[in-house]
Design a protein around this motif. Sequence first.
Motif, mmCIF file in Angstrom:
data_model
loop_
_atom_site.group_PDB
_atom_site.id
_atom_site.type_symbol
_atom_site.label_atom_id
_atom_site.label_comp_id
_atom_site.label_asym_id
_atom_site.label_seq_id
_atom_site.Cartn_x
_atom_site.Cartn_y
_atom_site.Cartn_z
ATOM 1 N N ARG A 116 41.182 36.386 32.993
ATOM 2 C CA ARG A 116 41.648 37.769 33.064
ATOM 3 C C ARG A 116 41.087 38.636 31.947
ATOM 4 N N LYS A 138 44.015 35.626 36.534
ATOM 5 C CA LYS A 138 44.948 34.940 35.630
ATOM 6 C C LYS A 138 44.991 33.447 35.931
ATOM 7 N N ALA A 190 43.923 45.331 43.938
ATOM 8 C CA ALA A 190 43.766 45.139 42.496
ATOM 9 C C ALA A 190 44.802 44.159 41.961
ATOM 10 N N SER A 191 46.018 44.204 42.520
ATOM 11 C CA SER A 191 47.062 43.261 42.118
ATOM 12 C C SER A 191 46.643 41.825 42.414
ATOM 13 N N ASP A 216 43.954 40.710 39.966
ATOM 14 C CA ASP A 216 44.585 40.438 38.675
ATOM 15 C C ASP A 216 45.237 39.056 38.666
ATOM 16 N N SER A 217 45.978 38.742 39.724
ATOM 17 C CA SER A 217 46.658 37.441 39.813
ATOM 18 C C SER A 217 45.660 36.291 39.890
ATOM 19 N N ASN A 271 37.087 43.350 33.746
ATOM 20 C CA ASN A 271 37.814 44.600 33.957
ATOM 21 C C ASN A 271 38.081 44.805 35.450
ATOM 22 N N ILE A 272 39.232 45.388 35.762
ATOM 23 C CA ILE A 272 39.540 45.771 37.141
ATOM 24 C C ILE A 272 39.696 47.286 37.168
ATOM 25 N N LYS A 281 47.092 46.308 27.954
ATOM 26 C CA LYS A 281 47.553 45.032 28.506
ATOM 27 C C LYS A 281 48.628 45.250 29.578
ATOM 28 N N HIS A 311 51.074 44.733 36.985
ATOM 29 C CA HIS A 311 49.720 44.193 37.102
ATOM 30 C C HIS A 311 48.788 44.994 36.197
ATOM 31 N N ARG A 312 47.795 44.314 35.711
ATOM 32 C CA ARG A 312 46.868 44.936 34.768
ATOM 33 C C ARG A 312 45.611 45.416 35.493
ATOM 34 N N PHE A 313 45.448 46.707 35.568
ATOM 35 C CA PHE A 313 44.230 47.321 36.092
ATOM 36 C C PHE A 313 44.208 48.771 35.650
#
Length: 300
Positions: A88, A83, A75-76, A79-80, A92-93, A201, A118-120
């Motif tokens: 992003r 971005k 997931a990280s 997310d990267s 959704n993750i 966020k 990280h955003r998830f």
Amino acid sequence: MIQGLPEEELFTAGNNACAGCGPATVLRHAIRAAGKNTIVVGATGCMEVVSTLYPFTSWKVPYIHGAFENSAAIASGIDSALKQLNKRDKVNILVIAGDGATFDIGLQAISGAIERQHRFCYICYDNGAYMNTGIQRSGATPPYAATTTSPAGKKIHGKQEQKKNMPLIVAAHGSYVYVATASLAHIHDFINKVKKGLAHKGPSYIQVFAPCPTGWNYPTNMTVEMARLAYQAKITPIYEIENGKLKFTMKPDKTIPVKKYLSPQRRFKHLNDKEIKDIQKIINESYKKLENLEKCNNIF
């Protein structure tokens, strides 16, 4: 039909989940709350096995299967990548993992991903053991529960250790992480928290209580009732931790003794009166600690 959710099912019927499977219902509503613009990361476990048996899939959204231990790391990476693509905010993750992949094997990757912010939205379906590989005890298995690796013998009656408090472990990373607990018995609360977690966020963690008739050995038509009994017995407090502050989002109007929850499950059939009293004491003390945390301006 639940008001406010799309009619289309994104986790389809025809999967290989057991009759009365709690986690399968959790997945169905989680992905409906997330919607089509979602990438799902699935850790090895029951829900991966029943939904992605090659060459078939029950998912109508992109799905990545990872090992037991690395779903948060995957997931990280997503997310990267999003971005870098400036996409992003459009996707959704959603991470789906059981308690074995969360409380135990995947804890290191989860901690690292949260620390890096990280955003998830990470959803742990808590059914209290490694159900897919033979009902072995996990860090989420409650005291005195019988599993294949914590059997109820003549001298030792099931698991001797208390359940790991994973939500507070996650919350301890800092006020930037959104943490919530939920229950299959209160699906609207769960759906609202999934939406909130996805909108956050930063990292979010939702632990949802999802009974397992196979591992707990109760009648398959009692899954929602088992979740309801656990809530009424204060075994599954429902709260959220936001900006470092804990708040109960629901509290039972009427409580029941823990014995009423334990009795339908064969994994607890060996309990004596003293052990039932021990469990009741643990529950009362744990719930009281959460109530005290709610009174604090900040849990840290």
